[in-house]
Design a protein around this motif. Structure first.
Motif, PDB file in Angstrom:
ATOM      1  N   LEU A  99       2.074  -5.373  11.514  1.00 20.09           N
ATOM      2  CA  LEU A  99       2.051  -5.532  10.062  1.00 20.09           C
ATOM      3  C   LEU A  99       0.901  -4.733   9.447  1.00 20.09           C
ATOM      4  O   LEU A  99       1.070  -4.108   8.388  1.00 20.09           O
ATOM      5  N   ASN A 100      -0.243  -4.732  10.096  1.00 19.50           N
ATOM      6  CA  ASN A 100      -1.371  -3.920   9.623  1.00 19.50           C
ATOM      7  C   ASN A 100      -1.055  -2.433   9.740  1.00 19.50           C
ATOM      8  O   ASN A 100      -1.338  -1.656   8.829  1.00 19.50           O
ATOM      9  N   TRP A 101      -0.489  -2.030  10.876  1.00 16.34           N
ATOM     10  CA  TRP A 101      -0.116  -0.632  11.072  1.00 16.34           C
ATOM     11  C   TRP A 101       0.902  -0.204  10.018  1.00 16.34           C
ATOM     12  O   TRP A 101       0.794   0.875   9.431  1.00 16.34           O
ATOM     13  N   LEU A 102       1.898  -1.052   9.763  1.00 16.77           N
ATOM     14  CA  LEU A 102       2.943  -0.741   8.799  1.00 16.77           C
ATOM     15  C   LEU A 102       2.358  -0.530   7.403  1.00 16.77           C
ATOM     16  O   LEU A 102       2.720   0.424   6.708  1.00 16.77           O
ATOM     17  N   ALA A 103       1.458  -1.391   6.993  1.00 16.94           N
ATOM     18  CA  ALA A 103       0.824  -1.246   5.677  1.00 16.94           C
ATOM     19  C   ALA A 103       0.063   0.073   5.586  1.00 16.94           C
ATOM     20  O   ALA A 103       0.164   0.793   4.589  1.00 16.94           O
ATOM     21  N   THR A 104      -0.683   0.404   6.629  1.00 15.38           N
ATOM     22  CA  THR A 104      -1.444   1.658   6.658  1.00 15.38           C
ATOM     23  C   THR A 104      -0.508   2.852   6.666  1.00 15.38           C
ATOM     24  O   THR A 104      -0.710   3.827   5.933  1.00 15.38           O
ATOM     25  N   GLU A 105       0.531   2.802   7.480  1.00 13.34           N
ATOM     26  CA  GLU A 105       1.511   3.891   7.586  1.00 13.34           C
ATOM     27  C   GLU A 105       2.175   4.141   6.240  1.00 13.34           C
ATOM     28  O   GLU A 105       2.322   5.296   5.816  1.00 13.34           O
ATOM     29  N   ARG A 106       2.575   3.083   5.568  1.00  7.62           N
ATOM     30  CA  ARG A 106       3.228   3.245   4.263  1.00  7.62           C
ATOM     31  C   ARG A 106       2.267   3.850   3.244  1.00  7.62           C
ATOM     32  O   ARG A 106       2.669   4.683   2.433  1.00  7.62           O
ATOM     33  N   GLN A 107       1.023   3.420   3.271  1.00  5.95           N
ATOM     34  CA  GLN A 107       0.028   3.972   2.346  1.00  5.95           C
ATOM     35  C   GLN A 107      -0.201   5.454   2.622  1.00  5.95           C
ATOM     36  O   GLN A 107      -0.274   6.262   1.696  1.00  5.95           O
ATOM     37  N   GLU A 108      -0.297   5.830   3.888  1.00  7.35           N
ATOM     38  CA  GLU A 108      -0.493   7.238   4.241  1.00  7.35           C
ATOM     39  C   GLU A 108       0.712   8.085   3.838  1.00  7.35           C
ATOM     40  O   GLU A 108       0.546   9.199   3.342  1.00  7.35           O
ATOM     41  N   ARG A 109       1.919   7.579   4.039  1.00 12.38           N
ATOM     42  CA  ARG A 109       3.114   8.327   3.655  1.00 12.38           C
ATOM     43  C   ARG A 109       3.172   8.483   2.131  1.00 12.38           C
ATOM     44  O   ARG A 109       3.586   9.530   1.639  1.00 12.38           O
ATOM     45  N   LYS A 110       2.789   7.453   1.424  1.00 12.91           N
ATOM     46  CA  LYS A 110       2.775   7.499  -0.034  1.00 12.91           C
ATOM     47  C   LYS A 110       1.774   8.556  -0.510  1.00 12.91           C
ATOM     48  O   LYS A 110       2.067   9.343  -1.413  1.00 12.91           O
ATOM     49  N   SER A 111       0.611   8.607   0.124  1.00 12.32           N
ATOM     50  CA  SER A 111      -0.415   9.584  -0.235  1.00 12.32           C
ATOM     51  C   SER A 111       0.050  11.009   0.034  1.00 12.32           C
ATOM     52  O   SER A 111      -0.239  11.921  -0.738  1.00 12.32           O
ATOM     53  N   ARG A 112       0.749  11.210   1.136  1.00  8.97           N
ATOM     54  CA  ARG A 112       1.249  12.542   1.490  1.00  8.97           C
ATOM     55  C   ARG A 112       2.295  13.050   0.494  1.00  8.97           C
ATOM     56  O   ARG A 112       2.442  14.240   0.311  1.00  8.97           O
ATOM     57  N   HIS A 113       3.035  12.110  -0.084  1.00 14.96           N
ATOM     58  CA  HIS A 113       4.105  12.505  -0.996  1.00 14.96           C
ATOM     59  C   HIS A 113       3.685  12.466  -2.466  1.00 14.96           C
ATOM     60  O   HIS A 113       4.492  12.726  -3.337  1.00 14.96           O
ATOM     61  N   ALA A 114       2.434  12.135  -2.706  1.00 15.34           N
ATOM     62  CA  ALA A 114       1.948  12.061  -4.104  1.00 15.34           C
ATOM     63  C   ALA A 114       1.557  13.418  -4.629  1.00 15.34           C
ATOM     64  O   ALA A 114       1.335  14.360  -3.991  1.00 15.34           O
TER      65      ALA A 114
END
Length: 152
Positions: free
Chosen positions: A137-152
């Motif tokens: 769950l922690n990894w998933l939250a971090t992964e989603r945040q990183e993917r969001k940052s990459r696509h911003a």
């Protein structure tokens, strides 16, 4: 994102993969597709081909830690048939058949009691399952945040 939890719940701690995926399915996590099965088979390649990120969750034997998490890479299947395949072989089939190359990870949850026909997880395996869920769950939250940052 696809999570595949696999293993045999009728063989003690071999049911860690299905327990993991079923627990996460109960959380209703948006954007996380979940599949629970006894084993990986060639048909999983189609499901994998529809996702850009795949997590395989399974029981693991002989580990010094409660769980492991590592990247998985496609490899050519050694044999094909109705018997189980390794995650790398299913990834290889997804690439060969559908041109899909999703990012993939293996989550191995350490179990201790295998083989005997027995429902339920050992106490130590249940602790490892909880620890693996917290990590994921922690990894998933971090992964989603990183993917969001990459696509911003």
């Amino acid at each position: 994102m696809l999570l595949i939890g696999y293993g045999n719940p009728g063989r003690g701690d071999d049911g860690l993969g299905p327990a993991f995926s079923e627990n996460l399915e109960g959380r209703g996590i948006k954007g996380l597709d979940i599949d629970t099965d006894y084993q990986l088979v060639a048909e999983h390649a189609l499901a994998i081909a529809d996702h850009n990120l795949v997590i395989f969750a399974d029981a693991e034997m002989g580990s010094e830690t409660g769980f492991s998490f590592r990247a998985a890479r496609a490899s050519a299947p050694q044999t094909l048939g109705s018997h189980s395949l390794h995650p790398e072989a299913v990834l290889g089939l997804a690439e060969i058949l559908y041109g899909a190359r999703p990012e993939a990870y293996l989550l191995g949850i350490t179990g201790y009691e295998f083989g005997a026909v027995k429902e339920g997880l050992s106490d130590r395996a249940q602790k490892n399952l909880k620890d693996a869920e917290t990590f994921f769950l922690n990894w998933l939250a971090t992964e989603r945040q990183e993917r969001k940052s990459r696509h911003a």
